[in-house]
Design a protein around this motif. Sequence first.
Motif, PDB file in Angstrom:
ATOM      1  N   ILE A 135     -22.908 -25.421  92.702  1.00  0.00           N
ATOM      2  CA  ILE A 135     -23.174 -26.739  92.133  1.00  0.00           C
ATOM      3  C   ILE A 135     -22.361 -27.757  92.910  1.00  0.00           C
ATOM      4  O   ILE A 135     -21.130 -27.709  92.912  1.00  0.00           O
ATOM      5  CB  ILE A 135     -22.810 -26.781  90.634  1.00  0.00           C
ATOM      6  N   GLN A 136     -23.042 -28.682  93.568  1.00  0.00           N
ATOM      7  CA  GLN A 136     -22.362 -29.617  94.465  1.00  0.00           C
ATOM      8  C   GLN A 136     -21.541 -30.668  93.728  1.00  0.00           C
ATOM      9  O   GLN A 136     -20.386 -30.915  94.054  1.00  0.00           O
ATOM     10  CB  GLN A 136     -23.407 -30.310  95.342  1.00  0.00           C
ATOM     11  N   ASP A 137     -22.135 -31.279  92.723  1.00  0.00           N
ATOM     12  CA  ASP A 137     -21.509 -32.411  92.042  1.00  0.00           C
ATOM     13  C   ASP A 137     -20.664 -31.914  90.869  1.00  0.00           C
ATOM     14  O   ASP A 137     -21.181 -31.277  89.947  1.00  0.00           O
ATOM     15  CB  ASP A 137     -22.606 -33.368  91.558  1.00  0.00           C
ATOM     16  N   GLU A 138     -19.379 -32.233  90.886  1.00  0.00           N
ATOM     17  CA  GLU A 138     -18.484 -31.775  89.818  1.00  0.00           C
ATOM     18  C   GLU A 138     -18.780 -32.441  88.476  1.00  0.00           C
ATOM     19  O   GLU A 138     -18.293 -31.998  87.431  1.00  0.00           O
ATOM     20  CB  GLU A 138     -17.040 -32.039  90.205  1.00  0.00           C
ATOM     21  N   MET A 139     -19.602 -33.499  88.473  1.00  0.00           N
ATOM     22  CA  MET A 139     -20.000 -34.161  87.239  1.00  0.00           C
ATOM     23  C   MET A 139     -21.372 -33.692  86.747  1.00  0.00           C
ATOM     24  O   MET A 139     -21.876 -34.200  85.735  1.00  0.00           O
ATOM     25  CB  MET A 139     -20.034 -35.686  87.450  1.00  0.00           C
ATOM     26  N   ASP A 140     -21.968 -32.747  87.447  1.00  0.00           N
ATOM     27  CA  ASP A 140     -23.300 -32.260  87.087  1.00  0.00           C
ATOM     28  C   ASP A 140     -23.237 -31.543  85.735  1.00  0.00           C
ATOM     29  O   ASP A 140     -22.435 -30.626  85.538  1.00  0.00           O
ATOM     30  CB  ASP A 140     -23.822 -31.307  88.169  1.00  0.00           C
ATOM     31  N   SER A 141     -24.093 -31.944  84.812  1.00  0.00           N
ATOM     32  CA  SER A 141     -24.121 -31.323  83.483  1.00  0.00           C
ATOM     33  C   SER A 141     -24.592 -29.874  83.526  1.00  0.00           C
ATOM     34  O   SER A 141     -24.434 -29.137  82.550  1.00  0.00           O
ATOM     35  CB  SER A 141     -25.013 -32.136  82.544  1.00  0.00           C
ATOM     36  N   ALA A 142     -25.155 -29.446  84.652  1.00  0.00           N
ATOM     37  CA  ALA A 142     -25.568 -28.051  84.783  1.00  0.00           C
ATOM     38  C   ALA A 142     -24.367 -27.105  84.727  1.00  0.00           C
ATOM     39  O   ALA A 142     -24.533 -25.920  84.400  1.00  0.00           O
ATOM     40  CB  ALA A 142     -26.316 -27.852  86.105  1.00  0.00           C
ATOM     41  N   ILE A 143     -23.185 -27.603  85.026  1.00  0.00           N
ATOM     42  CA  ILE A 143     -21.980 -26.767  84.994  1.00  0.00           C
ATOM     43  C   ILE A 143     -21.785 -26.180  83.599  1.00  0.00           C
ATOM     44  O   ILE A 143     -21.459 -24.997  83.452  1.00  0.00           O
ATOM     45  CB  ILE A 143     -20.739 -27.589  85.416  1.00  0.00           C
ATOM     46  N   MET A 144     -22.006 -26.984  82.565  1.00  0.00           N
ATOM     47  CA  MET A 144     -21.830 -26.499  81.198  1.00  0.00           C
ATOM     48  C   MET A 144     -22.853 -25.417  80.854  1.00  0.00           C
ATOM     49  O   MET A 144     -22.536 -24.443  80.158  1.00  0.00           O
ATOM     50  CB  MET A 144     -21.928 -27.662  80.211  1.00  0.00           C
ATOM     51  N   VAL A 145     -24.066 -25.586  81.336  1.00  0.00           N
ATOM     52  CA  VAL A 145     -25.105 -24.581  81.088  1.00  0.00           C
ATOM     53  C   VAL A 145     -24.717 -23.259  81.739  1.00  0.00           C
ATOM     54  O   VAL A 145     -24.793 -22.191  81.111  1.00  0.00           O
ATOM     55  CB  VAL A 145     -26.467 -25.066  81.635  1.00  0.00           C
ATOM     56  N   VAL A 146     -24.272 -23.323  82.986  1.00  0.00           N
ATOM     57  CA  VAL A 146     -23.890 -22.109  83.704  1.00  0.00           C
ATOM     58  C   VAL A 146     -22.672 -21.465  83.061  1.00  0.00           C
ATOM     59  O   VAL A 146     -22.618 -20.237  82.882  1.00  0.00           O
ATOM     60  CB  VAL A 146     -23.623 -22.429  85.194  1.00  0.00           C
ATOM     61  N   GLN A 147     -21.681 -22.272  82.701  1.00  0.00           N
ATOM     62  CA  GLN A 147     -20.470 -21.723  82.074  1.00  0.00           C
ATOM     63  C   GLN A 147     -20.796 -20.995  80.768  1.00  0.00           C
ATOM     64  O   GLN A 147     -20.222 -19.941  80.475  1.00  0.00           O
ATOM     65  CB  GLN A 147     -19.468 -22.838  81.810  1.00  0.00           C
ATOM     66  N   SER A 148     -21.706 -21.537  79.990  1.00  0.00           N
ATOM     67  CA  SER A 148     -22.071 -20.886  78.725  1.00  0.00           C
ATOM     68  C   SER A 148     -22.711 -19.527  78.972  1.00  0.00           C
ATOM     69  O   SER A 148     -22.485 -18.574  78.218  1.00  0.00           O
ATOM     70  CB  SER A 148     -23.015 -21.790  77.928  1.00  0.00           C
ATOM     71  N   LEU A 149     -23.493 -19.402  80.040  1.00  0.00           N
ATOM     72  CA  LEU A 149     -24.122 -18.124  80.369  1.00  0.00           C
ATOM     73  C   LEU A 149     -23.102 -17.125  80.906  1.00  0.00           C
ATOM     74  O   LEU A 149     -23.148 -15.934  80.583  1.00  0.00           O
ATOM     75  CB  LEU A 149     -25.241 -18.339  81.390  1.00  0.00           C
ATOM     76  N   VAL A 150     -22.178 -17.605  81.732  1.00  0.00           N
ATOM     77  CA  VAL A 150     -21.121 -16.734  82.260  1.00  0.00           C
ATOM     78  C   VAL A 150     -20.288 -16.160  81.108  1.00  0.00           C
ATOM     79  O   VAL A 150     -19.921 -14.975  81.111  1.00  0.00           O
ATOM     80  CB  VAL A 150     -20.235 -17.504  83.261  1.00  0.00           C
ATOM     81  N   GLN A 151     -19.988 -16.989  80.119  1.00  0.00           N
ATOM     82  CA  GLN A 151     -19.224 -16.515  78.962  1.00  0.00           C
ATOM     83  C   GLN A 151     -20.045 -15.583  78.083  1.00  0.00           C
ATOM     84  O   GLN A 151     -19.510 -14.645  77.482  1.00  0.00           O
ATOM     85  CB  GLN A 151     -18.747 -17.725  78.153  1.00  0.00           C
ATOM     86  N   LYS A 152     -21.337 -15.807  78.000  1.00  0.00           N
ATOM     87  CA  LYS A 152     -22.208 -14.977  77.169  1.00  0.00           C
ATOM     88  C   LYS A 152     -22.385 -13.579  77.755  1.00  0.00           C
ATOM     89  O   LYS A 152     -22.575 -12.617  77.020  1.00  0.00           O
ATOM     90  CB  LYS A 152     -23.569 -15.664  77.008  1.00  0.00           C
TER      91      LYS A 152
END
Length: 397
Positions: free
Chosen positions: A87-104
């Motif tokens: 993910i290039q942009d550190e402000m990209d809201s996709a980070i939260m989506v990915v983090q939730s899957l990594v934790q799941k």
Amino acid sequence: MESLDYTLLGLAILLFAGWCFNFFLHILAIVYGKWKLSRKLTPAIPVEELPGVTILKPVVGVDPHLYENLETFFSIKYPQYEIMFCIQDEMDSAIMVVQSLVQKYPDVDSKIFIGGKHVGANPKVNNMAIGYEAAKYDMILVSDSGIKMKEEALLDMVLHMKENVGLVHQMPYACTRKGFSSHMEKIYFATQHAKMYLTANFFNINCATGMSSLMRKNIIDEAGGLKHFSQYLAEDFFLAEMFINKGYRLRVSSYTALQNAGAYSIPLLHKRLTRWCKLRTAMTPATIFFEPISQCIVQGCLNAWAMSYLFNFTGSVVFLVHVLVWFLLDYILIRVIEGGPLPFSKFEFLVGWIINEVTYPGVILRSHFDPKIVWRNHQFRLKWGGIVEELHSKQTV
């Protein structure tokens, strides 16, 4: 006068031969597609001994299907793989989506790389650069965030990776979604696109797309690494060309690449097709001539004249029979790609097919008017040979 007759005769024979060859390709695509897409390989060794795979997942932005698409990669039936989310942009809201899957899914080897690395003009390559450098396996699967993966698809791709194969790609198709726009995507990718994609793969002609491709990392590194291909916008084409030049073959998987983007419409589809036409023209200029005459309506008109000249047939009748046969072959082909009944009615297929055939010549014409390409908020000037230079960008990817 006599020389003119011979010229017209030669032209008519050439057009008629081209028409016959086109229908040969149509039938070949149906037969080869039926064999390829229904042929499921079985491993000759225990699956635990198969090579590990690094999945590079470039992600930008969030759409309604992003979570669903990414989650399918956590349930792949394959013994050893890692997922590298880039993910290039550190402000990209996709980070939260990915983090939730990594934790799941803590048992799945997955990592998140934020920031990317500027190695060239191609924003997708820039996004993947750090993840690529951190890959621990020699098999690299580049998979777009809009792809929905079936559980057995990765295993199938690895089993297609024989010693003489350098790249295994999935033929683009589309998930079943709501609305007529979704039907149009399926109709395009399973008829006009599938015919050329399958026949090209049959003859080992470069037709690979980068939305879902498994490649040998050591061969890419020998060519200068992924960054070497950042000078091209269509890095997938030049990666595949590199493998061919090194003596490797390309293979298409038995599973299609199921595109499942949340935003889809007929105008968006046409924008994608226009961009692809521009890239094809820059990479293989011969398509300027061959692509227009390979279309149903244009080829039907040309053949109607040729058969009326050669056999004194009524041109209008020849054209109507040509369109009918083309339509029936496309219907058979989309049933092959779908693997059964279509998720929409025959009438909807007819309407979508007509719209696709009538509008696509306009897509080709529009692609020649402007050399600039707009892709994910970036603008590029396309040069001959497929090299691009970025004009300006509104945000990084």
